[in-house]
Write a protein that holds these residues in place. Structure first.
Motif, PDB file in Angstrom:
ATOM      1  N   THR A  66       0.826  -1.206   0.000  1.00 53.05           N
ATOM      2  CA  THR A  66       0.000   0.000   0.000  1.00 53.05           C
ATOM      3  C   THR A  66       0.858   1.252   0.000  1.00 53.05           C
ATOM      4  O   THR A  66       0.597   2.202  -0.743  1.00 53.05           O
ATOM      5  CB  THR A  66      -0.936   0.010   1.217  1.00 53.05           C
ATOM      6  OG1 THR A  66      -1.836  -1.102   1.126  1.00 53.05           O
ATOM      7  CG2 THR A  66      -1.747   1.299   1.272  1.00 53.05           C
ATOM      8  N   SER A  67       1.905   1.274   0.832  1.00 53.92           N
ATOM      9  CA  SER A  67       2.750   2.460   0.927  1.00 53.92           C
ATOM     10  C   SER A  67       3.474   2.732  -0.385  1.00 53.92           C
ATOM     11  O   SER A  67       3.572   3.877  -0.828  1.00 53.92           O
ATOM     12  CB  SER A  67       3.762   2.294   2.071  1.00 53.92           C
ATOM     13  OG  SER A  67       3.103   2.196   3.308  1.00 53.92           O
ATOM     14  N   GLN A  76      -1.249   8.889  -2.832  1.00 54.28           N
ATOM     15  CA  GLN A  76      -2.148   8.961  -1.688  1.00 54.28           C
ATOM     16  C   GLN A  76      -1.360   8.729  -0.402  1.00 54.28           C
ATOM     17  O   GLN A  76      -0.307   8.092  -0.409  1.00 54.28           O
ATOM     18  CB  GLN A  76      -3.260   7.905  -1.793  1.00 54.28           C
ATOM     19  CG  GLN A  76      -4.249   8.132  -2.915  1.00 54.28           C
ATOM     20  CD  GLN A  76      -5.355   7.095  -2.913  1.00 54.28           C
ATOM     21  OE1 GLN A  76      -5.218   5.978  -2.408  1.00 54.28           O
ATOM     22  NE2 GLN A  76      -6.494   7.471  -3.490  1.00 54.28           N
ATOM     23  N   ASP A  77      -1.868   9.259   0.685  1.00 53.25           N
ATOM     24  CA  ASP A  77      -1.281   9.033   1.999  1.00 53.25           C
ATOM     25  C   ASP A  77      -2.245   8.156   2.790  1.00 53.25           C
ATOM     26  O   ASP A  77      -3.307   8.610   3.214  1.00 53.25           O
ATOM     27  CB  ASP A  77      -1.072  10.371   2.721  1.00 53.25           C
ATOM     28  CG  ASP A  77      -0.240  10.220   3.985  1.00 53.25           C
ATOM     29  OD1 ASP A  77      -0.173   9.089   4.515  1.00 53.25           O
ATOM     30  OD2 ASP A  77       0.337  11.212   4.455  1.00 53.25           O
ATOM     31  N   PRO A  78      -1.909   6.854   2.978  1.00 57.94           N
ATOM     32  CA  PRO A  78      -2.866   5.926   3.585  1.00 57.94           C
ATOM     33  C   PRO A  78      -2.937   5.995   5.102  1.00 57.94           C
ATOM     34  O   PRO A  78      -3.702   5.262   5.715  1.00 57.94           O
ATOM     35  CB  PRO A  78      -2.332   4.557   3.134  1.00 57.94           C
ATOM     36  CG  PRO A  78      -0.852   4.769   3.031  1.00 57.94           C
ATOM     37  CD  PRO A  78      -0.671   6.184   2.549  1.00 57.94           C
ATOM     38  N   ALA A 102      -8.751   8.049   1.675  1.00 57.91           N
ATOM     39  CA  ALA A 102      -7.335   8.381   1.853  1.00 57.91           C
ATOM     40  C   ALA A 102      -7.101   9.788   1.334  1.00 57.91           C
ATOM     41  O   ALA A 102      -7.812  10.270   0.450  1.00 57.91           O
ATOM     42  CB  ALA A 102      -6.446   7.382   1.107  1.00 57.91           C
ATOM     43  N   LYS A 103      -6.085  10.455   1.889  1.00 61.68           N
ATOM     44  CA  LYS A 103      -5.741  11.800   1.450  1.00 61.68           C
ATOM     45  C   LYS A 103      -4.928  11.738   0.165  1.00 61.68           C
ATOM     46  O   LYS A 103      -3.956  10.989   0.063  1.00 61.68           O
ATOM     47  CB  LYS A 103      -4.914  12.513   2.525  1.00 61.68           C
ATOM     48  CG  LYS A 103      -5.752  13.128   3.624  1.00 61.68           C
ATOM     49  CD  LYS A 103      -6.215  14.521   3.246  1.00 61.68           C
ATOM     50  CE  LYS A 103      -6.886  15.186   4.454  1.00 61.68           C
ATOM     51  NZ  LYS A 103      -7.216  16.588   4.188  1.00 61.68           N
ATOM     52  N   TYR A 113      -7.844   3.520  -3.046  1.00 59.02           N
ATOM     53  CA  TYR A 113      -7.444   2.570  -4.083  1.00 59.02           C
ATOM     54  C   TYR A 113      -6.205   1.772  -3.660  1.00 59.02           C
ATOM     55  O   TYR A 113      -6.125   0.563  -3.864  1.00 59.02           O
ATOM     56  CB  TYR A 113      -7.148   3.309  -5.388  1.00 59.02           C
ATOM     57  CG  TYR A 113      -8.294   4.114  -5.932  1.00 59.02           C
ATOM     58  CD1 TYR A 113      -9.468   3.492  -6.362  1.00 59.02           C
ATOM     59  CD2 TYR A 113      -8.211   5.500  -6.035  1.00 59.02           C
ATOM     60  CE1 TYR A 113     -10.523   4.235  -6.874  1.00 59.02           C
ATOM     61  CE2 TYR A 113      -9.262   6.245  -6.538  1.00 59.02           C
ATOM     62  CZ  TYR A 113     -10.413   5.610  -6.961  1.00 59.02           C
ATOM     63  OH  TYR A 113     -11.458   6.346  -7.455  1.00 59.02           O
ATOM     64  N   ALA A 114      -5.223   2.469  -3.080  1.00 58.10           N
ATOM     65  CA  ALA A 114      -3.963   1.814  -2.736  1.00 58.10           C
ATOM     66  C   ALA A 114      -4.174   0.717  -1.699  1.00 58.10           C
ATOM     67  O   ALA A 114      -3.604  -0.377  -1.809  1.00 58.10           O
ATOM     68  CB  ALA A 114      -2.951   2.842  -2.231  1.00 58.10           C
TER      69      ALA A 114
END
Length: 301
Positions: A66-67, A76-78, A102-103, A113-114
């Motif tokens: 994800t990261s 995006q920042d999860p 997410a931002k 999405y991530a």
């Protein structure tokens, strides 16, 4: 030369060892133990430790994937962003909603999405260490169910119970220290005739703060404070009234005796050029950057 920017420690590593992460994994393993999921692991302490290890492996795979995808592809920042505002009901609803958004780099909330892609990837990898045979749809469906269910519990824990221990929030001891928050916009005016013809790549440029930056009613940076950084690329607008763009590195604002690192995007992500506009009749340009990390201002009243 501007002060050297020292980035914060790897947020992925901090999330992997966050107490809230271990708590969520422990709860997942406990539910599996009670339901006797993956009966091949057995029961008792040994069975629980095997379930915990497998659940943590899936969580770690999810976080890593994800990261990487969030930062490099989807921008995006999860992470969970602690609120602490409003009634308990409002804070709880905020924590629940945050599991499904997410931002983005533009500062807006987006579908996660991530994290969905990370969950699917983790489900595929988990076939290597979970016993028994399951269909691909069962793996993915179970992975998504535990991901979002666990994320809701994790967010609620971070919002109400673990703010003193998690890596994404401030402890009670720091609550009284004024802090310039990550993502705060900073409006700057370039000096010395900055423009597409006046600045070359690799040149250090100096800016002045155009407006005071306040936090919780306190002025943390004042108009006229100096910022500087290195220009890597300048692109002029297609017309005199059109905005141009500039790529900057190692941007730092000197607010009193505090160094404040700046970046081009409000949310964390890949470095992208920032738009600038010319101020009519002044021969100077204005840009807006964002605070790159939380910066405490001890001793500020």
């Amino acid at each position: 030369m501007p002060p050297r920017y020292r980035p914060a420690r790897n947020p992925l590593f901090k999330t992997l060892i966050d107490p809230a992460t271990f708590a969520a994994v422990g709860i997942t393993a406990g539910i599996q133990q009670v339901r006797n999921s993956y009966w091949q692991f057995g029961q008792g302490a040994e069975g629980y430790s095997k379930r915990f290890g497998a659940a943590y492996g899936t969580t770690a795979t999810n976080l890593v994937f994800t990261s990487v995808v969030a930062a490099s592809v989807l921008h995006q920042d999860p992470r969970y962003f602690y609120s602490g505002k409003g009634t308990n009901k409002q804070r709880a609803w905020y924590a629940i909603k945050s599991a499904f958004r997410a931002k983005g780099d533009n500062g807006e909330w987006q579908p996660p999405y991530a994290s969905v892609l990370g969950t699917i990837a983790a489900a595929e990898v988990s076939q290597l260490y979970y016993p028994g045979s399951r269909t691909q749809y069962t793996l993915i469906g179970r992975g998504l169910m535990f991901h979002f269910g666990g994320l809701i519990g994790l967010n609620l824990g971070e919002e109400f119970l673990l703010k003193k221990f998690t890596s994404h929030t401030q402890g009670a001891s720091a609550a009284s220290v004024p802090t310039l928050r990550e993502g705060t916009p900073v409006k700057l005016i370039a000096v010395d005739g900055f423009g597409s013809q006046g600045v070359l790549g690799g040149q250090t440029v100096t800016f002045l703060l155009a407006e005071e930056v306040t936090q919780s009613g306190r002025d943390l940076a004042r108009t006229g404070d100096v910022a500087s950084g290195v220009v890597t690329e300048v692109t002029a607008g297609h017309s005199p009234d059109a905005a141009g763009s500039v790529a900057l590195q190692r941007m730092m604002l000197r607010a009193g005796n505090i160094n404040v690192p700046l970046r081009s995007n409000q949310a964390r992500g890949a470095v992208t050029p920032v738009k600038y506009r010319e101020l009519p009749g002044s021969g100077k340009v204005e840009i807006t950057l964002f605070v790159a990390e939380d910066v405490p201002f001890p001793g500020t009243k």
